[in-house]
Scaffold this motif. Structure first.
Motif, short mmCIF file in Angstrom:
data_model
loop_
_atom_site.label_atom_id
_atom_site.label_comp_id
_atom_site.label_asym_id
_atom_site.label_seq_id
_atom_site.Cartn_x
_atom_site.Cartn_y
_atom_site.Cartn_z
N PHE A 167 19.20 99.54 -0.72
CA PHE A 167 17.90 98.86 -0.80
C PHE A 167 17.96 97.38 -1.17
N VAL A 168 19.14 96.88 -1.48
CA VAL A 168 19.20 95.48 -1.91
C VAL A 168 18.82 94.54 -0.77
N GLN A 169 18.21 93.44 -1.15
CA GLN A 169 17.82 92.45 -0.15
C GLN A 169 18.58 91.14 -0.29
N GLY A 170 19.25 90.99 -1.42
CA GLY A 170 19.89 89.70 -1.74
C GLY A 170 21.08 89.38 -0.85
N LYS A 171 21.49 88.12 -0.95
CA LYS A 171 22.64 87.66 -0.20
C LYS A 171 23.91 87.96 -1.01
N GLN A 209 34.45 87.19 -0.99
CA GLN A 209 33.31 88.06 -0.66
C GLN A 209 33.21 89.28 -1.53
N VAL A 210 34.32 89.62 -2.20
CA VAL A 210 34.26 90.67 -3.21
C VAL A 210 34.92 90.12 -4.46
N VAL A 211 34.20 90.17 -5.57
CA VAL A 211 34.79 89.76 -6.83
C VAL A 211 34.66 90.94 -7.78
N TYR A 212 35.78 91.58 -8.08
CA TYR A 212 35.72 92.76 -8.96
C TYR A 212 36.17 92.40 -10.37
N PHE A 250 32.04 97.60 -11.52
CA PHE A 250 31.44 96.31 -11.86
C PHE A 250 31.99 95.26 -10.91
N CYS A 251 31.13 94.71 -10.06
CA CYS A 251 31.63 93.75 -9.08
C CYS A 251 30.50 92.94 -8.46
N LEU A 252 30.90 91.93 -7.73
CA LEU A 252 29.96 91.18 -6.90
C LEU A 252 30.39 91.39 -5.45
N MET A 253 29.41 91.59 -4.59
CA MET A 253 29.74 91.74 -3.17
C MET A 253 28.81 90.88 -2.33
N ASP A 254 29.39 90.32 -1.31
CA ASP A 254 28.62 89.53 -0.36
C ASP A 254 27.81 90.47 0.53
N ARG A 255 26.69 89.98 1.03
CA ARG A 255 25.83 90.77 1.93
C ARG A 255 26.62 91.45 3.05
#
Ligand code: UDP
Ligand code: MG
Length: 327
Positions: A85-89, A117-120, A159-164
């Motif tokens: 459901f995420v909409q963010g970039k 594009q992935v920061v874990y 716990f991570c950041l992912m690109d769209r």
């Protein structure tokens, strides 16, 4: 609200004691971000006041949206739903118990800015977790690394950041057995780590019981590796070699040392039990894989939703809804 740039996904299962503080710390971080942010909370069938508190947050703060499962489906499925459901970039996944410090998000975003594009998040230490949990986690991540088809960085959680782009790929993967940190490594793209000290839980008890942790470990192993299946072959070769050795030994005794007392029931009984357990063990491993094939083939939705707020209602069906869907 315009389309957000950042989306933060948080799975929640009976976290009534952490939610207020978690929201406070995340709101602090959100205030430091340079774009619109949405916070998607997934209630994984909590039985305490969590859902009530989530609803309240949604009413108070329009950046908060939520989804509530009709029952407990587990952490990995809750994260999966959030990603749907995420909409963010830029998408961030983290736990609700503040073991993942929200402030690290800023460091992750910086890495994204450098083209990753992935920061874990990789744990340097686990404060105040039992030695048993630390030991099993240590061994598991290393065995997994050895056996898995993809290179999974040790001591990383969800716990991570992912690109769209990465999230779109994950969402397009239809499999039901979702070991997120494994899938995340599998998809590729430019990946990097940020390091952190894992804090103790803010409040409440760990929601991962031994049973759940064991299931997660087995799921991870099976979804990423076929080596356990080959174990039967290796054990077969080993016991064949053993059998050959025994045949030679028995022949030798027969021909040159007929009085040897070693042949007899003891030997037969040991061989019987040994082979019996090797066979059962291998059938068990086969069963683990077949069970998962069965799960995939059934094609049921991955989760069922009983309530939501702020996410687009038309999207509330699972990725591959059955045609007779009634929820
Ligand atoms: N969680 C969940 N469903 C579950 C178990 C856990 O959504 O069935 C959530 C929990 O609320 C927390 C996160 O998953 O936000 C991690 O759980 P926990 O802190 O118990 O696990 P650990 O710290 O051992 O990874
Ligand atoms: Mg935790």
């Amino acid at each position: 609200m315009t389309k957000p740039i950042y989306s933060i996904v948080i799975p929640i299962y009976n976290e009534e004691d952490s939610i207020t503080e978690m929201y406070r710390r995340i709101a602090d971080v959100m205030a430091q971000l340079d774009g619109e942010t949405e916070l998607i909370l997934i209630d994984d069938g909590s039985r305490d006041r969590s859902l009530m508190m989530i609803r309240e947050l949604h009413q108070r703060d329009q950046r908060v949206s939520y989804l509530s499962f009709a029952r407990n489906f587990g952490h990995q499925i809750a994260v999966t739903a959030g990603l749907n459901f995420v909409q963010g970039k830029i998408v961030i996944v983290m736990d609700a118990d503040l073991q993942d410090p929200p402030e690290l998000i800023l460091a992750m975003i910086e890495k994204w800015g450098q083209g990753y594009q992935v920061v874990y998040a990789q744990r340097l230490s686990r404060k105040q977790e039992s030695w048993l949990k630390r030991l099993t986690a240590y061994v598991f991540y290393r065995v997994l690394r050895l056996l898995a088809d993809v290179d999974i960085p040790p001591d990383t959680g969800d716990f991570c950041l992912m690109d769209r782009q990465v999230v779109d790929v994950l969402n397009a993967m239809p499999e039901r057995n979702r070991y997120i940190r494994g899938l995340r490594a599998w998809v590729g793209f430019r990946q990097t780590a940020v390091h952190f000290e894992r804090d103790p839980r803010f409040a409440g008890k760990e929601k991962y019981t031994f049973g759940k942790s064991w299931a997660l470990a087995v799921n991870g192993m099976i979804s990423l590796s076929k080596v356990p299946l080959r174990l039967a072959t290796y054990l077969g070769i080993l016991s064949a070699a053993l059998a050959l050795f025994m045949i030679i030994l028995v022949l030798y005794w027969r021909l040159f040392d007929p009085a040897s007392p070693l042949i007899g029931f003891t030997l037969i009984t040991i061989a019987l039990f040994f082979l019996g357990s090797v066979q059962l063990f291998c059938i068990g491993i086969l069963g683990e894989y077949i069970g998962r094939i069965y799960e995939e083939v059934k094609g049921r939705p991955i989760y069922t939703v009983k309530e939501s707020g702020g996410v687009k209602a038309s999207a509330i069906l699972t990725p591959k809804p059955p045609s007779h869907s009634s929820f």
